[in-house]
Write a protein that holds these residues in place. Structure first.
Motif, mmCIF file in Angstrom:
data_model
loop_
_atom_site.group_PDB
_atom_site.id
_atom_site.type_symbol
_atom_site.label_atom_id
_atom_site.label_comp_id
_atom_site.label_asym_id
_atom_site.label_seq_id
_atom_site.Cartn_x
_atom_site.Cartn_y
_atom_site.Cartn_z
ATOM 1 N N VAL A 38 0.825 -1.212 0.000
ATOM 2 C CA VAL A 38 0.000 0.000 0.000
ATOM 3 C C VAL A 38 0.856 1.258 0.000
ATOM 4 N N THR A 39 2.088 1.167 0.515
ATOM 5 C CA THR A 39 2.961 2.339 0.556
ATOM 6 C C THR A 39 3.440 2.761 -0.823
ATOM 7 N N GLU A 40 3.271 1.903 -1.814
ATOM 8 C CA GLU A 40 3.716 2.233 -3.170
ATOM 9 C C GLU A 40 2.631 2.905 -4.013
ATOM 10 N N TRP A 41 1.409 2.957 -3.509
ATOM 11 C CA TRP A 41 0.339 3.626 -4.243
ATOM 12 C C TRP A 41 0.284 5.093 -3.840
ATOM 13 N N THR A 42 0.014 5.972 -4.795
ATOM 14 C CA THR A 42 -0.247 7.369 -4.477
ATOM 15 C C THR A 42 -1.677 7.500 -3.948
#
Length: 277
Positions: free
Chosen positions: A84-88
């Motif tokens: 989830v940390t890789e999605w804007t």
């Protein structure tokens, strides 16, 4: 001249049964306290997953971690194949819609405008936006007061309008925190039927519930949280046992089949009141 960033492409809709979001070894702390202590939890498209458990068990914290609103101290949450940390933020808004416990607004927006806020992540398309808003309002039975200010509604009406906003967002993952808490019997059933309908259409639905009867009647799976861990995960008929629930809730319970449908019924074990003479 300021250049506008292009909107992210909408996600490919998952197929029923696909793993869409997953927590692995998830640890989350709040205020110096470990709230989640190594949670593993898969969520699949086409199912309603109910998170149940006593107060303080970590249900809302888990929901917030799945939505990327709370960071993990350790472990990972993967959404649509990526951490989830890789999605804007715009990309997340196209993949998951979140209903918090309390719906508050500082300005008296009309109901229809509140529901239309759910369309903000999408490219402007008046026809599609109008259709999404109308369908969401009809599903939650708020069309009759579309022009009323949100601030003038009752608690239960506000809860249904907030759910309509989430539905209008049209994401493949719905994360709902106690959506039935302020509702009467009729609208509790309405909200859980809407959850089942979204799952039947292919969405993944995660809902925090306190009412074990509603969870048993409407969820495909239940995850019972206890002291920051998943104590049990599976179909309600298998998970809801007297032994487990008595231990988790620190309250003797009875688990009985419904006399007509066979659905699991859960009630506190009570001593009969003495009859008056």
């Amino acid at each position: 001249m300021r250049l506008l960033r292009p909107r992210p492409a909408p996600p490919v809709r998952p197929v029923a049964g696909d793993l869409f979001v997953e927590a692995s070894g998830l640890h989350v702390g709040l205020g110096g306290r470990a709230v989640l202590r190594g949670v593993d939890l898969p969520v699949r498209a086409g199912e309603v997953l109910a998170l149940v458990g006593p107060n303080g068990a970590g249900k809302s914290t888990l929901l917030a971690a799945l939505s990327a609103d709370l960071p993990a101290a350790r472990g990972t949450v993967r959404l649509d194949g990526r951490p989830v940390t890789e999605w804007t933020a715009p990309e997340l808004a196209l993949r998951r819609a979140v209903l918090p416990q309390a719906a508050t607004l500082s300005f008296p927006f009309p109901v229809e405008d509140v529901v239309r806020m759910g369309r903000a992540p999408h490219p402007a398309s008046p026809v599609e936006d109008d259709l999404a808003v109308a369908e969401a309002m009809a599903a939650t039975e708020v069309t009759a007061f579309a022009a009323r200010p949100f601030s003038a509604l009752s608690g239960g009406e506000r809860a249904r309008v907030a759910l309509a906003r989430v539905l209008a967002q049209r994401t493949p993952l719905l994360l709902l925190d106690e959506p039935t808490a302020a509702l009467d019997l009729k609208h509790q059933e309405l909200v859980l039927r809407v959850c089942r309908e979204r799952a039947a259409a292919g969405d993944a639905v995660v809902v925090v519930l306190h009412d074990l009867g509603l969870a048993a009647a409407h969820a495909h799976r239940v995850a019972v949280l206890h002291a920051g861990l998943v104590a049990a995960d599976g179909p309600p008929a298998e998970v809801f046992t007297e032994e487990l629930l008595t231990e988790v809730y620190d309250q003797p319970v009875e688990v009985l089949p419904h006399p007509r449908t066979g659905t699991v019924l859960v009630t506190a074990r009570r001593t009969p009141h003495p009859t008056r003479t």
